[in-house]
Structure formats: structure tokens, C-alpha cells
Design a protein around this motif. Structure first.
Motif, PDB file in Angstrom:
ATOM      1  N   LYS A   1     -61.901 -15.163 -14.773  1.00 48.54           N
ATOM      2  CA  LYS A   1     -61.987 -13.729 -15.080  1.00 48.54           C
ATOM      3  C   LYS A   1     -60.632 -13.162 -15.464  1.00 48.54           C
TER       4      LYS A   1
ATOM      5  N   MET B   1     -67.351 -12.015 -25.564  1.00 47.15           N
ATOM      6  CA  MET B   1     -66.479 -12.760 -24.655  1.00 47.15           C
ATOM      7  C   MET B   1     -66.936 -14.211 -24.516  1.00 47.15           C
ATOM      8  N   THR B   2     -65.972 -15.092 -24.266  1.00 50.74           N
ATOM      9  CA  THR B   2     -66.284 -16.489 -23.991  1.00 50.74           C
ATOM     10  C   THR B   2     -67.019 -16.584 -22.663  1.00 50.74           C
ATOM     11  N   LYS B   3     -68.131 -17.327 -22.644  1.00 57.44           N
ATOM     12  CA  LYS B   3     -68.938 -17.433 -21.433  1.00 57.44           C
ATOM     13  C   LYS B   3     -68.820 -18.821 -20.832  1.00 57.44           C
TER      14      LYS B   3
ATOM     15  N   LEU C   1     -59.330 -21.248 -24.750  1.00 50.86           N
ATOM     16  CA  LEU C   1     -58.520 -20.160 -25.290  1.00 50.86           C
ATOM     17  C   LEU C   1     -57.354 -20.632 -26.150  1.00 50.86           C
TER      18      LEU C   1
ATOM     19  N   ARG D   1     -58.502 -14.523 -17.175  1.00 49.21           N
ATOM     20  CA  ARG D   1     -58.238 -14.908 -18.576  1.00 49.21           C
ATOM     21  C   ARG D   1     -59.246 -14.256 -19.518  1.00 49.21           C
ATOM     22  N   ASP D   2     -59.927 -13.214 -19.044  1.00 55.73           N
ATOM     23  CA  ASP D   2     -60.913 -12.468 -19.846  1.00 55.73           C
ATOM     24  C   ASP D   2     -62.077 -13.346 -20.299  1.00 55.73           C
ATOM     25  N   ILE D   3     -62.525 -14.195 -19.401  1.00 53.99           N
ATOM     26  CA  ILE D   3     -63.689 -15.044 -19.656  1.00 53.99           C
ATOM     27  C   ILE D   3     -64.865 -14.501 -18.857  1.00 53.99           C
ATOM     28  N   ASP D   4     -66.011 -14.436 -19.502  1.00 48.94           N
ATOM     29  CA  ASP D   4     -67.236 -13.977 -18.848  1.00 48.94           C
ATOM     30  C   ASP D   4     -67.783 -15.123 -17.995  1.00 48.94           C
TER      31      ASP D   4
END
Length: 526
Positions: free
Chosen positions: A19, A1-3, A305, A21-24
Motif C-alpha cells: 500500500k 492502480m496496480t492490483k 513498478l 507503494r500505491d498498490i491496490d
């Protein structure tokens, strides 16, 4: 995952957006104050969202091999080494408009506080003194408010003041007469503003042209009994000169939210009863803090993204495929725009960008944005290649593109013509081995690189001038790196672009302008 790191106190909304957007998200508000911990956390971060506590120095940037974007929740980026970030290919973004309403409202609050002496009356009443007659105030109704700078925040202040039935006048070299009329503001010179305004409020960035704009000379001509308000940047007011003006009564009072040195403690102006002071609260409202946090989280997510760019300070909107061809011409456009922007005198009415030769076949928008951004930069601290066209439109500046696929002397040339209230200035440049060079100023041929500290001169073409100039520079202990000359005709007007070794100093303009042959002299920095 993108951090993504959040190393300052941004609030839960920013975390929630990232979060979703599925970001760590690694959220630690104390991280920005611990250099060792921040350096370790940056090793695998692709983005970081910060406020003012985190210092993204060149050392920190070097410790972040995966970092792609630095997002500043707010306007100021003094805590980011933009040059180091650019060299590392890292986008730097801010949120230039998230604090506008809040800062404008603070300005109005400070004006009310001055007019009605509210802080002093509050302190007195709390001491059970009931000094009603001591705190006689002033109405704002019918008074004249003078704005030094009428950009985003200044225009909001103007609107609020007009709602209070105040007359608003403004000094802004980048505001056209047409835009001023649309705002309902009278555009005036700085001197006229000083002599007419009952209240003077500053809303301009701090740079070489605006530093000390309210100094001793300004206070000598200011309308007696005027009030001064600064919620913009410390350094716009010469604080020693303000103290003198308060002492002799030329200025009736001042309200300061910003200072030459911050944090300001034991400040000499704090002892004045007719001075209202606050600790840089312009952007300090719950709404503003939430706005900038949400905005920077969305900008970082979009960039990481989708590649979308908003409010980037160090990059134009260019795809990976276009970059190799466009980058040299973008660099040339930035140099030419910076030259004309620094020399522009008065409100900019129009900017024309002319493409000649092979460059006319390339995508022009990023180059035009780079030019416009550089022209406006001396007066608009928040301008960049992304928002330049919008800001120009807001100020009524007409942007024109011209293209021709023929270029007689070069494979490609780029020309920038700037129209101001005082006239026009046109410059042309070309690439020499991929490096930007200027080849013409107006109708004068002159070839020079544009870099570092440069002296621009217009002078009479007479014997002895160069010797006199050289002696003046020698007396100032300034070394000449390059000397580039051009002239319209023998014995007529000549131009010079002189690169100097002056990293920490400024050429002695007064002494240079005193030379009998000099018609114009200016220091340029690239």
C-alpha cells in the motif's frame, strides 16, 4: 492502480509495504483455499503473493490474463506450475534465504533434543515418573558433526556447531577446498563422513542425485551409534532403511522434521522412543514468517513498478530491447550448462564461458548467469539466473568469460568448460535455425538436440556395441527417438547422446553399464 492479491496468511507488514507503494492490495487469507473465488479474483490481478496453501496451477494461471508476477513467501514452489507461468510470461519469485537462520536453529535444537533425550524426559516427568537414570544423555562438546550439504543453511549450522566446540566435516560436491577452509570445515567424501560423524545432518535439495542418499548402503557403513537429523527435505532418507538401522542399533537415534509423504500421520517411525519428530517446523518462527512476507512484498512491488528482478526462478535479467537477440543464446547456454552440470563429478572449481562469432558482441551477463545457474542446478535447488553468480562466488567457484569475434564453422558458438576436482569437461553448441544444438563434447564432434530424457554414453568403438545396446533398451521397453554418435578415432573412444521416450521411467543404467564396451553411462533430463 496496480492490483496485487495476497491469498494466504502473510501478515500486515506485507500489506503495509504494498500500500505504501500505491498498490491496490486485495488481502484475503482464505482465498487460496477457494478455487472458484481465487479464479475470479485473478481476472484483474497483476501480482499475487502466496505461501503453500494457494495452488497456482496451469488452470489458475490461464484464468489470470493480466498476471505478471507470482511471489512465493518461502523457498518451495511445488504449488506453482512454473512451466505454465513461464509460457504465459509470468515471473515466479521466491525468498530462498528468508528461512535460513530459522531452519539452521531448528536443526541445532533437534540435535540437542537427540543428545539429551529432552522430549522423552519431558513426557516422562509430566507423568510423575522421575526416571532420571533412564535419560542419560550425550555431550555435543568435542563430537563430530557431518553435514551432507554445506550451502546457505548448512554453513549456518556449521557456524553454530563450531560455537559448541564440535568438529565439523562436510560432504558437498559443489563446495571447493578453499571455501571449506574458509568455513573451518573439513571437506570429505560421503563414505568418510558416514564412518566418522557422531551426528549427521542433511542440508541438500531433493533431486535424482540426492534422493535416498541415506539408504541401506549408507547405513551399512555408518559409524555405530551415530545420530541422524533431517530438517531439509523428505525423501533424502530411505525411511525403511532408517527403521532397520534403528532396529539393529547401528543408528542410536534420529530427529525428523520432514518426511517422504506429508502430512505424515501414523508414521512407522513415530513409535520409536529414540526418534524425535516435528511437523515440518523448520521455517516456523515468527521472525522467519515476517521476513519472507516483507521480502516477497518488496520484490513484487519492485518488479511491477520498476522492472527490477530479485530471486526470479524462471527469467534472467534482460531488458525488453535485448530479449529478442539474447533469448536464443540464453536457451543454448542453459542447455549446455545443464549437460555439464549433470555430468560434473566432484566439487566445481571453475566455469568458463567462451563466446565466439557474433554472439561475442552481445551482452554476456544474462547468458553467463543462465550457464552458471544450469551447471549448479543439480545440487542447488534455490539457484536461478539471478542468484547464480552470488552462489558460485560463495562456494569459491571461479567464473571466467572468453570472447573472440571469429567462429570458423558457425556464425556464433557458445562453449562451456567446467573444472571439477576430477578433471574438466568442455561442450560447445550453436544455433540451428534458432534452435540450440550441441556440436562438440571435449574434442569429439557430435551434433544433437538436447531435450527430454537422454542417455549419455562413453564406450569403446567396437563392432556389436550398438546392437547390444539396442537389445538392452528393447528389453526395458524404451524407444529410441534420436541416436547421435561421435568418436575420437576408429576403434578408440566413442560418445553417444541418445534421446529416449521415457517420461515415467529411467533407463536401466546397471544393465547398460554391464555391457563390456561401456566406460561411462548417465541419464540426462532437459
Amino acid at each position: 492502480m496496480t492490483k496485487v492479491l495476497i491469498s494466504d496468511a502473510l501478515g500486515e507488514d506485507a500489506v503495509r509495504i504494498l500500500k505504501a507503494r500505491d498498490i491496490d492490495v486485495h488481502f484475503d487469507p482464505a482465498l487460496g483455499k477457494d478455487d472458484a473465488a481465487l479464479r475470479e479474483a485473478l481476472k484483474d490481478a497483476e501480482g499475487i503473493a502466496i505461501r503453500s496453501a494457494t495452488k497456482m496451477t496451469a488452470e489458475m494461471i490461464a484464468a489470470a490474463p493480466k498476471l505478471k508476477v507470482i511471489g512465493r513467501a518461502g523457498i518451495g514452489v511445488d504449488n506453482i506450475d512454473i512451466e505454465a507461468a513461464t509460457a504465459a510470461g509470468i515471473a515466479v519469485m521466491n525468498t530462498p534465504f528468508g528461512n535460513a537462520v530459522t531452519t539452521a536453529e531448528h536443526t541445532i535444537a533437534m540435535m540437542f533434543s537427540l543428545a539429551r533425550r529432552i522430549p522423552q524426559a519431558d513426557a516422562s516427568t509430566r507423568q510423575s515418573k522421575w526416571e532420571k537414570s533412564k535419560f542419560m544423555g550425550r555431550e555435543l562438546f568435542g563430537k563430530t558433526l557431518g553435514l551432507i550439504g554445506a550451502g546457505n543453511i548448512g554453513s549456518i549450522v556449521a557456524s553454530r556447531a563450531q560455537g559448541l566446540k564440535m568438529k565439523v566435516i562436510a560432504f558437498d560436491p559443489f563446495l571447493t577446498e578453499e571455501k571449506a577452509q574458509e568455513m573451518g570445515v573439513e571437506l570429505v567424501s560421503l563414505n568418510k563422513l558416514l564412518t566418522r560423524a557422531d551426528f549427521i545432518s542433511l542440508h541438500t535439495p531433493l533431486n535424482d542425485k540426492t534422493r535416498g542418499i541415506l539408504g541401506r548402503e549408507a547405513f551399512e557403513v555408518i559409524r555405530p551409534g551415530a545420530f541422524v537429523i533431517n530438517c531439509a527435505r523428505g525423501g533424502l532418507i530411505d525411511e525403511d532403511a532408517l527403521a532397520e538401522a534403528l532396529d539393529d542399533g547401528r543408528v542410536a537415534g534420529a530427529a525428523l522434521d520432514v518426511y517422504e509423504t506429508e502430512p505424515a500421520k501414523d508414521h512407522k517411525l513415530f513409535s520409536y522412543e529414540n526418534v524425535v519428530v516435528t511437523p515440518h517446523l523448520g521455517a516456523s518462527t515468527q521472525e522467519a514468517q515476517e521476513n519472507v512476507a516483507v521480502q516477497i512484498a518488496e520484490q513484487i512491488a519492485d518488479y511491477l513498478l520498476t522492472g527490477a528482478v530479485q530471486n526470479a526462478l524462471n527469467m534472467p535479467s534482460v531488458t525488453a530491447e535485448e530479449a529478442p537477440q539474447l533469448r536464443p543464446f540464453i536457451n543454448l547456454g542453459e542447455k549446455l550448462g545443464s549437460l555439464t552440470g549433470q555430468l560434473a563429478d566432484g566439487a566445481v572449481k571453475g566455469i568458463t564461458v567462451r563466446f565466439a562469432g557474433q554472439v561475442a558482441k552481445l551482452k554476456s551477463a544474462p547468458i553467463v548467469s543462465a550457464v552458471v545457474s544450469s551447471v549448479l542446478k543439480p545440487q542447488l535447488a534455490t539457484v536461478n539466473a539471478v542468484n547464480a553468480l552470488t552462489l558460485a562466488k560463495d562456494r569459491g567457484v571461479k567464473i571466467t568469460e572468453e570472447k573472440t569475434e571469429t567462429s570458423p564453422n558457425f556464425g556464433s558458438t557458445l562453449s562451456v568448460r567446467v573444472e571439477t576436482a576430477s578433471g574438466t569437461l568442455s561442450v560447445t553448441g550453436a544455433l540451428f535455425g534458432g534452435e540450440p544444438r550441441i556440436v562438440r563434447i571435449d574434442d569429439v564432434r557430435l551434433e544433437a538436440s538436447l531435450s527430454g530424457c537422454m542417455l549419455y554414453l562413453v564406450n569403446e568403438d567396437k563392432p556389436g556395441f550398438i546392437a547390444a545396446l539396442g537389445e538392452t533398451l528393447r528389453e526395458a521397453d524404451l524407444n529410441v527417438a534420436t541416436f547421435n554418435l561421435g568418436r575420437r578415432a576408429e576403434g578408440g573412444e566413442a560418445l553417444a547422446l541418445i534421446a529416449l521416450d521415457c517420461p515415467d521411467g529411467t533407463p536401466p543404467l546397471d544393465a547398460i553399464r554391464a555391457l563390456p564396451q561401456v566406460r561411462q553411462a548417465a541419464v540426462l533430463r532437459f
